[in-house]
Structures are given as C-alpha cells and as structure tokens.
Scaffold this active site. Structure first.
Site, short mmCIF file in Angstrom:
data_model
loop_
_atom_site.label_atom_id
_atom_site.label_comp_id
_atom_site.label_asym_id
_atom_site.label_seq_id
_atom_site.Cartn_x
_atom_site.Cartn_y
_atom_site.Cartn_z
CD GLU A 114 -15.50 9.76 15.34
OE1 GLU A 114 -16.68 9.37 15.23
OE2 GLU A 114 -14.60 9.46 14.53
CG HIS A 137 -12.08 8.22 19.67
ND1 HIS A 137 -11.81 6.90 19.36
CD2 HIS A 137 -11.68 8.94 18.59
CE1 HIS A 137 -11.29 6.84 18.15
NE2 HIS A 137 -11.19 8.06 17.66
CG HIS A 139 -6.30 7.69 16.95
ND1 HIS A 139 -6.04 8.65 16.01
CD2 HIS A 139 -7.66 7.59 17.02
CE1 HIS A 139 -7.19 9.13 15.52
NE2 HIS A 139 -8.18 8.49 16.13
CD GLU A 167 -3.09 -4.64 39.82
OE1 GLU A 167 -3.16 -3.52 39.30
OE2 GLU A 167 -2.77 -4.84 41.00
CG HIS A 208 -10.35 4.86 14.13
ND1 HIS A 208 -11.15 5.56 13.27
CD2 HIS A 208 -9.98 5.75 15.09
CE1 HIS A 208 -11.25 6.82 13.68
NE2 HIS A 208 -10.55 6.96 14.79
O1 2HA Z 1 -10.87 13.62 14.59
O2 2HA Z 1 -10.07 10.74 16.20
O3 2HA Z 1 -12.07 9.61 14.91
C1 2HA Z 1 -10.58 12.91 15.68
C2 2HA Z 1 -10.76 11.46 15.56
C3 2HA Z 1 -11.82 10.94 14.67
ZN ZN Z 2 -10.25 8.66 15.90
#
Ligand code: 2HA
Ligand code: ZN
Length: 269
Positions: A114, A137, A139, A167, A208
C-alpha cells in the site's frame, strides 16, 4: 519521544499494540512515517544506500524525503521481535524510478503493497499541514463491520460515529470519508484515498479497513482508535438488522485474478 526509543522502535511498539487489539491479522496493516535525518542519524548512515528498490515514485514534492515503512508481507505480531527484518527506511529518489534503502528489510524485503496510497496521502496531507508525518492503515474490526450494516454515505457514516461517543466530534471534527469496495494495493485506491484525505484525516475502506493520518504516531493512532471505539459502540447497540453491503463474487474473482490464487472449484458463482 518517551524513554530512549528510536522511531523504528516506536513503529514496532505501535504495531504490537495494534496486533493485540486484533486489528492486524497475518500481514494486515501498514505504517509509514516521514522522518528527518536527525531522527535516524544515531543508527543510520544516510550516505550509504544498501540497495535500490524499483518503484514509480513520481511524487515531486516528496523527492528526497525519508520514510520509515513497514514491509510487505510482514506481520505486525513480529515487528518488535525483529524490526530490522520487518521495517525499512527508504529515501524517495530524485529520478522518480526507485527507492533507496538505507536501513532494514534485512531478508531482502520491500515496503508495503500500500506504499502508493501512503505516499499519495503524505503528499496531500503535507500540503494541508506542514507538521503532518504519519499514515496508518489497519483492519480495525468494528469499523470494518460497520461497513456491512451502515450506509456508506460519508455524511451519514460520520454523523453516526459522532453520536456514539461524546468526544468523537472533538477528536475528528473533519469527519470520515468512505471509499466503496475497491481492489487494494493498486494505484487507483491510492489516488482515491489521497483525494479524500484533502478533507478528512480518516478514510474508511469499505469491507477492508481504515486509513488514518496525523502529525505523530500517537495522533494518527488516536484518531483511528477513536473511530474504532465509536464503531464498536455502534455495532454493540445495533438491533439485529440485515447486512446491506457485501463483497460480491465478482469482486472476489477480481481479487483471485489480481493475486494469482486458485479458488476452490465451484465455490464462487
Ligand atoms: O498487506 O493490509 O491492504 C497489508 C494490507 C493490504
Ligand atoms: Zn489492508
């Protein structure tokens, strides 16, 4: 910085914490942090390039900048135990064709898949705020769950989150953006994410995960943590309701094709 930890150790520690929150299964999630030479000069000789990694890095204003980036395929679970294998420090080349590896990826690895989305986001956020430094990033479980039961309309999504914890509106008054399901690891999702980052520091990727940006690791993480907490309250107080969004068989096939995997015969429509 707390204690005497360097920036790589800080990234590894954050990855461990995020793993323990259950957000980063397997190789899920990635972190990048823009640093100055003085942040790394204790342990990195920035004159010495270990190897060159091909990458289209036509990010004009970021040329020459240094980034601490988690590696592709690496597990957040393992970052702290072996940061030198799982994390790298790269410099964006002036020639727009490669990254210079200055430290890390000791088993021959490379930055997260990413990276394009991270760098596009850094470029956009830096224009909005010169103190911007970090993109995360992950999940985040409940945020992801929410994209199955809630409309993806950004205004409505944000308003629901704001109402979940007192908050929230103070922590993310700019709200959250939402991208519909898209193939991950592509330049396209990177461009779309960065576009949204012009207005909000949080971009939810439906079905995602989430992208967050901030001035420090704590700030970017704190933003995501607050959104995720609100989403958790939302999920916990949700009446048994029908799922209204999902990943379609067509999209699953697109994934299988893009990643070259053979899917169990007959199990997709
Ligand atoms: O590989 O989260 O979106 C890691 C990730 C891809
Ligand atoms: Zn991811």
């Amino acid at each position: 910085m707390m204690r005497n930890t360097n920036i790589v150790e800080e990234v590894a520690l954050l990855a461990s914490n995020m793993y323990r929150l259950g957000w980063d299964e397997r190789n899920g999630g990635n972190i990048s942090c823009m640093v100055d030479e003085s942040d790394i000069s204790d342990f990195v000789n920035t004159e010495r390039v270990i190897r060159r990694i091909p990458f289209n890095c036509d990010f004009g204003e970021l040329a020459g900048r240094l980034f601490v980036v988690t590696g592709t395929g690496s597990y957040f679970k393992n970052m702290e135990r072996d940061p030198e294998k799982n994390i790298g420090i790269v410099r964006l080349c002036e020639n727009n064709r490669e990254l210079e590896l200055l430290w890390g990826y000791s088993d021959g690895g490379r930055p997260t898949s990413e990276l394009y989305a991270h760098l596009m986001t850094h470029a956009v956020r830096l224009k909005r705020d010169e103190a911007h430094r970090v993109v995360i990033h992950t999940h985040a479980t409940n945020t992801l769950a929410m994209t199955y039961t809630h409309t993806l309309d950004e205004r409505e999504f944000t308003r629901t989150l704001w109402r979940m914890c007192t908050e929230c509106i103070v922590v993310f008054p700019d709200g959250v953006s939402v991208l519909p399901w898209m193939l991950c690891g592509t330049d396209e999702i990177g461009r779309e994410t960065a576009k949204k980052m012009q207005d909000t520091r949080i971009v939810v990727w439906a079905q995602h995960g989430i992208f967050g940006a901030g001035r420090t690791l704590d700030e970017a993480f704190g933003l995501i943590e607050t959104v995720e907490k609100a989403a958790e309250i939302y999920i916990k107080t949700l009446p048994a309701e029908k799922i209204i969004n999902t990943i379609t068989d067509e999209q699953l096939k697109e994934l299988a094709k893009a990643f070259g995997v053979k899917v169990h015969e007959g199990w997709l429509q």
